[in-house]
Design a protein around this motif. Structure first.
Motif, PDB file in Angstrom:
ATOM      1  N   ASP A 103     -20.725 -52.104  83.352  1.00  0.00           N
ATOM      2  CA  ASP A 103     -21.466 -53.371  83.941  1.00  0.00           C
ATOM      3  C   ASP A 103     -22.154 -53.108  85.283  1.00  0.00           C
ATOM      4  O   ASP A 103     -23.011 -53.815  85.600  1.00  0.00           O
ATOM      5  CB  ASP A 103     -20.141 -54.426  84.479  1.00  0.00           C
ATOM      6  CG  ASP A 103     -19.148 -54.644  83.185  1.00  0.00           C
ATOM      7  OD1 ASP A 103     -19.870 -55.277  82.172  1.00  0.00           O
ATOM      8  OD2 ASP A 103     -18.119 -54.424  83.178  1.00  0.00           O
ATOM      9  N   MET A 104     -21.813 -51.807  85.907  1.00  0.00           N
ATOM     10  CA  MET A 104     -22.691 -51.689  87.007  1.00  0.00           C
ATOM     11  C   MET A 104     -22.725 -49.994  87.263  1.00  0.00           C
ATOM     12  O   MET A 104     -21.370 -49.476  87.056  1.00  0.00           O
ATOM     13  CB  MET A 104     -22.094 -52.336  88.242  1.00  0.00           C
ATOM     14  CG  MET A 104     -22.546 -51.921  89.739  1.00  0.00           C
ATOM     15  SD  MET A 104     -21.957 -52.513  91.062  1.00  0.00           S
ATOM     16  CE  MET A 104     -20.479 -51.735  91.356  1.00  0.00           C
ATOM     17  N   TYR A 105     -23.854 -49.636  87.458  1.00  0.00           N
ATOM     18  CA  TYR A 105     -23.687 -48.048  87.921  1.00  0.00           C
ATOM     19  C   TYR A 105     -24.116 -47.818  89.320  1.00  0.00           C
ATOM     20  O   TYR A 105     -25.161 -48.700  89.758  1.00  0.00           O
ATOM     21  CB  TYR A 105     -24.799 -47.406  86.766  1.00  0.00           C
ATOM     22  CG  TYR A 105     -24.211 -47.115  85.342  1.00  0.00           C
ATOM     23  CD1 TYR A 105     -23.593 -46.333  84.960  1.00  0.00           C
ATOM     24  CD2 TYR A 105     -24.607 -48.316  84.570  1.00  0.00           C
ATOM     25  CE1 TYR A 105     -23.305 -46.206  83.653  1.00  0.00           C
ATOM     26  CE2 TYR A 105     -24.208 -48.230  83.214  1.00  0.00           C
ATOM     27  CZ  TYR A 105     -23.500 -47.321  82.686  1.00  0.00           C
ATOM     28  OH  TYR A 105     -23.075 -47.028  81.549  1.00  0.00           O
ATOM     29  N   THR A 106     -23.757 -46.965  89.851  1.00  0.00           N
ATOM     30  CA  THR A 106     -24.051 -46.368  91.219  1.00  0.00           C
ATOM     31  C   THR A 106     -24.763 -45.122  91.189  1.00  0.00           C
ATOM     32  O   THR A 106     -23.790 -44.092  90.414  1.00  0.00           O
ATOM     33  CB  THR A 106     -22.989 -46.593  92.445  1.00  0.00           C
ATOM     34  OG1 THR A 106     -21.848 -45.718  91.960  1.00  0.00           O
ATOM     35  CG2 THR A 106     -22.642 -47.759  92.446  1.00  0.00           C
ATOM     36  N   VAL A 107     -25.681 -44.682  91.684  1.00  0.00           N
ATOM     37  CA  VAL A 107     -26.121 -43.254  91.740  1.00  0.00           C
ATOM     38  C   VAL A 107     -26.491 -42.718  93.098  1.00  0.00           C
ATOM     39  O   VAL A 107     -27.409 -43.374  93.554  1.00  0.00           O
ATOM     40  CB  VAL A 107     -27.135 -43.172  90.553  1.00  0.00           C
ATOM     41  CG1 VAL A 107     -28.444 -43.998  90.867  1.00  0.00           C
ATOM     42  CG2 VAL A 107     -27.658 -41.590  90.480  1.00  0.00           C
TER      43      VAL A 107
END
Length: 379
Positions: A41-45
């Motif tokens: 649902d959400m990605y952080t990079v």
């Protein structure tokens, strides 16, 4: 490549994370996508120095679409704990997680940028409704020197929505920092992501420095450029060196991280860290200081104990910590490295499912600060 997979459920937010050290940005993102999947649902990079940001941004857009937020870093926090290189990403899933991101910029005129984003921010706030559970993630260019105004203006625009976030880094080269938006890494820009969740979460702020009785009053400053020229009517660098008991020629990043300056405001203390000594004896700061501000010298106390106590307390409130997004000042890691604690602290963060990066500053609600860990923990 190291990977950490946590169990998923509909009732809780869970995370899967991976880090790649492949030197080619496109290949590194592909390796990460293969490890954590593309259905979260959400990605952080978070991207350490040395990568072709155009290639990385395009690859992130290809694999994760518009569900990814991120920025450049001064090192990452991932399945290996502290990691000074590579690309680290995480996918957050479950718990009714929904996100909406808007860009704010250019940040040369922060007040105008926030005003121009006002309708988008108001729409984001309206999505929560009166009883909505949510928070905002703020990622911002770490070299614009205006996070103080940005955090305050965003807090005013978002009302009672709590804010947590960090300033992008570039491994202490102080040459180029950027945030990700729509497949591109942009300087002079911030992103605000409204996160709605049905699962329980807690925002936390942690620092391990206590106030001492040593007082330094900022008597001459250039607030807009974050420069202190004088403390107590004397050249700032000399007054600071004397306060910490060091020769002027000896003070540097390790001194600054061990003995930061603290400002009391709003019933709490906020760290104002020194970035560098200028040739004229003034000090470059990593947060705004105004003329007349009364700063106290800090001293480190119970680094690991404070971390464990805070995480235990948050874990008790949530039942357990199943996932955490963390923004941790680069000066904290430098201090841990100097004291031989970086591996232990990094392992502790990894054990508690923390994913994040080493920042040039941290934001918590309407305040900007340094040498602090801020995070959102999901139960």
């Amino acid at each position: 490549m190291a990977t950490m997979i946590l169990p998923r459920s509909a009732q809780h937010v869970s995370a899967s994370s991976a880090v790649s050290h492949l030197p080619d940005g496109t290949e590194a993102v592909a390796e990460i996508a293969a490890a954590i999947g593309t259905g979260a649902d959400m990605y952080t990079v978070f991207v350490s120095a040395g990568y072709d940001l155009d290639a990385v941004g395009a690859a992130l857009k290809q694999h994760f679409g518009d569900r990814v937020i991120g920025c450049t870093s001064s090192g990452n926090i991932g399945p290996n704990g502290y990691d000074r290189s590579g690309i680290c990403a995480a996918g957050f899933t479950g718990g009714g997680l929904r996100i909406h991101t808007t860009a704010v910029g250019p940040l040369d005129d922060t007040a105008t940028a926030v005003e121009q984003a006002g309708s988008a921010l108001a729409a984001m706030r309206a999505e929560l409704g009166d009883d909505g559970e949510g928070f905002a993630i703020l990622l911002t260019d770490g070299l614009t020197r205006n996070e103080d105004l940005l955090a305050a203006n965003l807090m005013a625009a978002l009302g009672d929505v709590p804010i947590v976030g960090g300033s992008a880094g570039d491994d202490l080269t102080f040459s180029h920092t950027a945030v990700l938006h729509d497949g591109k890494f942009l300087a002079n820009t911030a992103t605000v992501t409204l996160v709605r969740a049905d699962a329980p979460f807690r925002l936390l702020r942690l620092q391990h420095h206590d106030l001492t009785d040593t007082v330094l009053v900022a008597t001459e400053v250039d607030a807009g450029r974050r420069i202190i020229r004088q403390f107590n009517g004397r050249p700032a660098a000399s007054a600071y060196a004397e306060a910490v008991g060091a020769d002027l020629a000896e003070i540097g990043p390790i001194t600054f991280s061990t003995h930061p300056l603290l400002l009391k405001a709003g019933g709490s203390s906020w760290i104002r860290s020194i970035a560098a000594v200028n040739e004229d004896g003034s000090l470059n700061m990593l947060a705004r200081v105004d003329t007349g501000d009364v700063l106290r010298l800090g001293r480190p106390v119970g680094m690991l104990d404070k971390l464990a106590e805070r995480f235990d307390a948050v874990g008790a409130e949530l039942g357990s910590i199943r996932a955490m997004l963390a923004f941790d000042c680069i000066l904290r890691r430098l201090e841990f490295e100097e004291r031989g604690l970086a591996d232990e602290v990094g392992a502790f963060l990894a054990e508690h499912q923390a994913i994040g990066f080493s920042t040039y500053g941290e934001q918590f609600n309407g305040m900007h600060m340094n040498q602090t860990l801020v995070a959102v923990a999901f139960g």
